[in-house]
Design a protein around this motif. Sequence first.
Motif, mmCIF file in Angstrom:
data_model
loop_
_atom_site.group_PDB
_atom_site.id
_atom_site.type_symbol
_atom_site.label_atom_id
_atom_site.label_comp_id
_atom_site.label_asym_id
_atom_site.label_seq_id
_atom_site.Cartn_x
_atom_site.Cartn_y
_atom_site.Cartn_z
ATOM 1 N N PHE A 44 0.871 -1.162 0.000
ATOM 2 C CA PHE A 44 0.000 0.000 0.000
ATOM 3 C C PHE A 44 0.915 1.221 0.000
ATOM 4 C CE2 PHE A 44 -2.911 -3.146 1.680
ATOM 5 C CZ PHE A 44 -4.095 -2.820 1.024
ATOM 6 N N VAL A 45 0.786 2.067 -1.026
ATOM 7 C CA VAL A 45 1.672 3.216 -1.190
ATOM 8 C C VAL A 45 0.855 4.501 -1.139
ATOM 9 C CG1 VAL A 45 3.361 4.337 -2.696
ATOM 10 C CG2 VAL A 45 3.229 1.838 -2.635
ATOM 11 N N ALA A 46 1.276 5.430 -0.298
ATOM 12 C CA ALA A 46 0.683 6.766 -0.246
ATOM 13 C C ALA A 46 1.706 7.733 -0.830
ATOM 14 C CB ALA A 46 0.345 7.147 1.191
ATOM 15 N N VAL A 47 1.231 8.706 -1.593
ATOM 16 C CA VAL A 47 2.119 9.658 -2.268
ATOM 17 C C VAL A 47 1.641 11.075 -1.968
ATOM 18 C CG1 VAL A 47 3.140 10.339 -4.466
ATOM 19 C CG2 VAL A 47 2.419 7.977 -4.134
ATOM 20 N N THR A 48 2.579 11.943 -1.621
ATOM 21 C CA THR A 48 2.253 13.344 -1.382
ATOM 22 C C THR A 48 3.351 14.230 -1.944
ATOM 23 O OG1 THR A 48 1.473 14.912 0.282
ATOM 24 C CG2 THR A 48 3.319 13.502 0.913
ATOM 25 N N GLY A 49 3.050 15.506 -2.052
ATOM 26 C CA GLY A 49 3.999 16.481 -2.576
ATOM 27 C C GLY A 49 3.533 17.044 -3.905
ATOM 28 N N PRO A 50 4.206 18.078 -4.390
ATOM 29 C CA PRO A 50 3.808 18.737 -5.626
ATOM 30 C C PRO A 50 3.779 17.831 -6.863
ATOM 31 C CG PRO A 50 5.339 20.118 -4.413
ATOM 32 C CD PRO A 50 5.288 18.793 -3.707
ATOM 33 N N GLU A 51 4.559 16.770 -6.870
ATOM 34 C CA GLU A 51 4.600 15.870 -8.018
ATOM 35 C C GLU A 51 3.851 14.561 -7.757
ATOM 36 O OE1 GLU A 51 8.650 15.454 -9.316
ATOM 37 O OE2 GLU A 51 8.874 17.611 -9.580
ATOM 38 N N ALA A 52 2.948 14.565 -6.778
ATOM 39 C CA ALA A 52 2.231 13.346 -6.393
ATOM 40 C C ALA A 52 1.397 12.785 -7.542
ATOM 41 C CB ALA A 52 1.351 13.601 -5.177
ATOM 42 N N GLY A 53 0.715 13.631 -8.283
ATOM 43 C CA GLY A 53 -0.119 13.155 -9.387
ATOM 44 C C GLY A 53 0.689 12.426 -10.436
ATOM 45 N N LEU A 85 5.299 5.552 2.252
ATOM 46 C CA LEU A 85 4.861 6.928 2.030
ATOM 47 C C LEU A 85 5.957 7.621 1.243
ATOM 48 C CD1 LEU A 85 3.062 9.412 2.487
ATOM 49 C CD2 LEU A 85 4.142 9.681 4.737
ATOM 50 N N LEU A 86 5.619 8.107 0.053
ATOM 51 C CA LEU A 86 6.574 8.796 -0.810
ATOM 52 C C LEU A 86 6.247 10.287 -0.831
ATOM 53 C CD1 LEU A 86 6.517 6.341 -3.860
ATOM 54 C CD2 LEU A 86 8.088 6.331 -1.905
ATOM 55 N N ILE A 87 7.267 11.112 -0.641
ATOM 56 C CA ILE A 87 7.103 12.568 -0.707
ATOM 57 C C ILE A 87 7.949 13.046 -1.880
ATOM 58 C CG2 ILE A 87 7.434 14.759 0.497
ATOM 59 C CD1 ILE A 87 7.048 13.201 3.131
ATOM 60 N N VAL A 88 7.277 13.577 -2.904
ATOM 61 C CA VAL A 88 7.967 13.931 -4.145
ATOM 62 C C VAL A 88 7.745 15.390 -4.530
ATOM 63 C CG1 VAL A 88 8.027 11.603 -5.110
ATOM 64 C CG2 VAL A 88 6.025 13.005 -5.479
ATOM 65 N N GLY A 89 8.825 16.028 -4.973
ATOM 66 C CA GLY A 89 8.723 17.343 -5.579
ATOM 67 C C GLY A 89 8.746 18.537 -4.660
ATOM 68 N N CYS A 90 9.044 18.375 -3.397
ATOM 69 C CA CYS A 90 9.084 19.535 -2.486
ATOM 70 C C CYS A 90 10.334 20.364 -2.794
ATOM 71 C CB CYS A 90 9.104 19.084 -1.029
ATOM 72 S SG CYS A 90 7.545 18.319 -0.511
ATOM 73 N N SER A 91 10.164 21.678 -2.849
ATOM 74 C CA SER A 91 11.285 22.544 -3.221
ATOM 75 C C SER A 91 12.024 23.118 -2.021
ATOM 76 C CB SER A 91 10.810 23.674 -4.129
ATOM 77 O OG SER A 91 9.813 24.428 -3.479
ATOM 78 N N THR A 92 11.463 22.969 -0.829
ATOM 79 C CA THR A 92 12.147 23.452 0.378
ATOM 80 C C THR A 92 12.095 22.385 1.459
ATOM 81 O OG1 THR A 92 10.195 24.433 1.429
ATOM 82 C CG2 THR A 92 11.429 25.842 -0.125
ATOM 83 N N ALA A 94 11.358 22.973 4.505
ATOM 84 C CA ALA A 94 10.141 23.233 5.282
ATOM 85 C C ALA A 94 8.931 22.549 4.660
ATOM 86 C CB ALA A 94 9.900 24.737 5.408
ATOM 87 N N ASP A 95 8.845 22.574 3.322
ATOM 88 C CA ASP A 95 7.730 21.904 2.644
ATOM 89 C C ASP A 95 7.790 20.394 2.841
ATOM 90 O OD1 ASP A 95 6.802 24.344 1.717
ATOM 91 O OD2 ASP A 95 7.641 24.097 -0.302
ATOM 92 N N ALA A 96 8.982 19.822 2.725
ATOM 93 C CA ALA A 96 9.140 18.373 2.902
ATOM 94 C C ALA A 96 8.808 17.971 4.338
ATOM 95 C CB ALA A 96 10.557 17.944 2.531
#
Length: 162
Positions: A44-53, A85-92, A94-96
Amino acid sequence: MSSHPSKWTPIGQAARFLLGVPTDGINQTLGRMLALAQATPLCFVAVTGPEAGEAMSVLWRRGYDRVEAARRATCRAADEQSDVLLIVGCSTVADARAAAASTMTMLRPGGALVIDAGAFLDQELRRALCEDLRALGLEVDPQACLSAELLATRPFSKREAA
């Protein structure tokens, strides 16, 4: 297409190349993130961040059928359901950190959280992010800051470990 500015400016691309940070797009980045998490299509994979889509699309094409968007953990039913849980595309940093803090309860104990830290060219930024993850209660390898992808795991509680 990534929305991260340093990935598209000539200086950002040159810096990434000189530092050995991958510049090959989300396909290769996701491959490394999944390998680091030891994920299989059964997870089961959850994805978040600006590039999640974009990441979710790639995962579905790779045969990962149990993928969901993770914006914020909002109910007990969502807690502790994800293996990865994958976090992708954060530019700072603080965002990550904010993305990790708002979604980490979705990760089951023993589950892997992987952050695409390729945008953080300075090792001190990655080291600060690792410290932030530790402050959130995640386990992070001392050498994690040396990589463009950071792995953290959600520890088992003392009750679960017994």
